[in-house]
Design an enzyme around this catalytic site. Structure first.
Site, PDB file in Angstrom:
ATOM      1  N   TYR A 263       0.836  -1.208   0.000  1.00  0.00           N
ATOM      2  CA  TYR A 263       0.000   0.000   0.000  1.00  0.00           C
ATOM      3  C   TYR A 263       0.874   1.263   0.000  1.00  0.00           C
ATOM      4  O   TYR A 263       0.635   2.212  -0.740  1.00  0.00           O
ATOM      5  CB  TYR A 263      -0.897  -0.036   1.234  1.00  0.00           C
ATOM      6  CG  TYR A 263      -1.942   1.058   1.302  1.00  0.00           C
ATOM      7  CD1 TYR A 263      -3.128   0.949   0.583  1.00  0.00           C
ATOM      8  CD2 TYR A 263      -1.747   2.185   2.101  1.00  0.00           C
ATOM      9  CE1 TYR A 263      -4.101   1.949   0.658  1.00  0.00           C
ATOM     10  CE2 TYR A 263      -2.699   3.186   2.182  1.00  0.00           C
ATOM     11  CZ  TYR A 263      -3.883   3.064   1.456  1.00  0.00           C
ATOM     12  OH  TYR A 263      -4.830   4.055   1.535  1.00  0.00           O
TER      13      TYR A 263
ATOM     14  N   LYS B 135       1.069   4.092  -2.857  1.00  0.00           N
ATOM     15  CA  LYS B 135       0.695   5.478  -2.554  1.00  0.00           C
ATOM     16  C   LYS B 135       1.878   6.433  -2.760  1.00  0.00           C
ATOM     17  O   LYS B 135       1.690   7.602  -3.114  1.00  0.00           O
ATOM     18  CB  LYS B 135       0.149   5.584  -1.121  1.00  0.00           C
ATOM     19  CG  LYS B 135      -1.215   4.905  -0.936  1.00  0.00           C
ATOM     20  CD  LYS B 135      -2.280   5.567  -1.808  1.00  0.00           C
ATOM     21  CE  LYS B 135      -3.675   5.032  -1.554  1.00  0.00           C
ATOM     22  NZ  LYS B 135      -4.691   5.687  -2.412  1.00  0.00           N
TER      23      LYS B 135
END
Lengths: 248, 68
Positions: free
Chosen positions: A155, A159
């Site tokens: 993640y 991001k």
């Protein structure tokens, strides 16, 4: 809020959380909003809510991880409205786990949806934005892209990639009056964070100088600003909406 | 291809040859007609985004697909 009258916006991951509140806020500001997500039921409810509030919305069933679905989804929007002025790349998933034991599928699924998905959507809106010599692309990153977070290597990588993607495309298409910015939310109350144990939530709150979790509405307000004419001289920027949790 | 790179001649863009061939084959344009198009494009400086837009416009105007 800022006026987005006569603008057409697409919001991915609009069925819940930040995406849902963003769609509502864009519609409140006058934009016609195409709401995209995998869940048709939730999208129908959102379209009804926007219509009930006097706005205009259109549901597009689409998994941003699937290039063909993305292509078909944006084609639908362009056929219906003839243009896209604002793209909010919000769709994201999590598959948490320690990096050393993370399954390849979990790594790839998160990168595919959270980073590649944003790129696929940008590719679909650029031709129409280039023609009109105007556009706003707002990519949703995260505080963890800047601070890191244990158990979220996939993640965090995605991001952080969103920030790089934002800056690269901002430079690439600036000459066409298209701005590309990122919003990096901190600890926000959404279905994604609802699943955290109360103890973890309390501990996280102690790390936020403003002393509270953010709301999806807080993030939506920043997105509406970046989508507005008033933000026309801002591009390649990462706007933190994190209560001071991380100061970059 | 760097987006901000500016060109003066189409021959500086490697992809132009593919576009040229497609125009000749699909629109039955001859060398002279192609040179006239080139001269018009090259009459002012252009960048790689202009080139992408040109290709998109040609595809849309003539209903053709230009493989790059």
């Amino acid at each position: 809020m800022f006026s987005l009258k006569d603008k057409v916006a697409v919001v991915t991951g609009a069925s819940q959380g930040i995406g849902r509140d963003t769609a509502l806020a864009l519609a409140e500001s006058g934009a016609t909003v195409a709401v995209a997500a995998r869940s048709e039921d939730k999208l129908s409810a959102l379209v009804a809510d926007i219509a009930a509030a006097g706005g205009t919305a259109f549901a597009v069933k689409m998994d941003v991880a699937d290039a063909e679905q993305v292509k078909a989804g944006f084609k639908q929007v362009l056929e219906k409205f003839g243009r896209i002025d604002i793209l909010v790349n919000n769709a994201a998933i999590t598959r948490d786990g320690l990096a050393m034991r993370m399954k390849a599928d979990d790594w790839e699924a998160v990168l595919r949806t959270n980073l590649t998905g944003a790129h696929l959507c940008i590719q679909q809106v650029l031709p129409t934005m280039m023609k009109t010599r105007a556009g706003r692309i707002i990519n949703i990153s995260s505080v963890v892209a800047q601070s890191g977070n244990a158990g979220q290597a996939n993640y965090v990588a995605a991001k952080a990639g969103i920030i790089g993607l934002t800056k690269a495309i901002a430079i690439e298409i600036a000459s066409r009056n298209i701005t590309v910015n990122a919003v990096a939310p901190g600890f926000v109350a959404t279905p994604m964070t609802d699943v955290l144990p109360d103890k973890v939530k309390e501990e996280l709150k102690t790390r936020i100088p403003l002393g509270r979790m953010g709301s999806a509405r807080d993030v939506a307000a920043a997105i509406v600003f970046l989508a507005s004419d008033e933000a026309s001289y801002i591009t390649g920027h990462v706007l933190n909406v994190n209560g001071g949790m991380h100061l970059a | 291809m760097v987006a901000t790179r500016r060109f003066r001649k189409l021959e500086e863009i490697p992809e132009w040859e593919a576009v040229r061939q497609t125009l000749m084959e699909k629109l039955s344009l001859d060398e002279l007609q192609i040179r006239q198009i080139e001269a018009q494009i090259e009459s002012k400086p252009f960048d790689s985004l202009d080139f992408v837009e040109l290709v998109m416009s040609l595809e849309q105007a003539f209903g053709i697909s230009i493989p790059l």
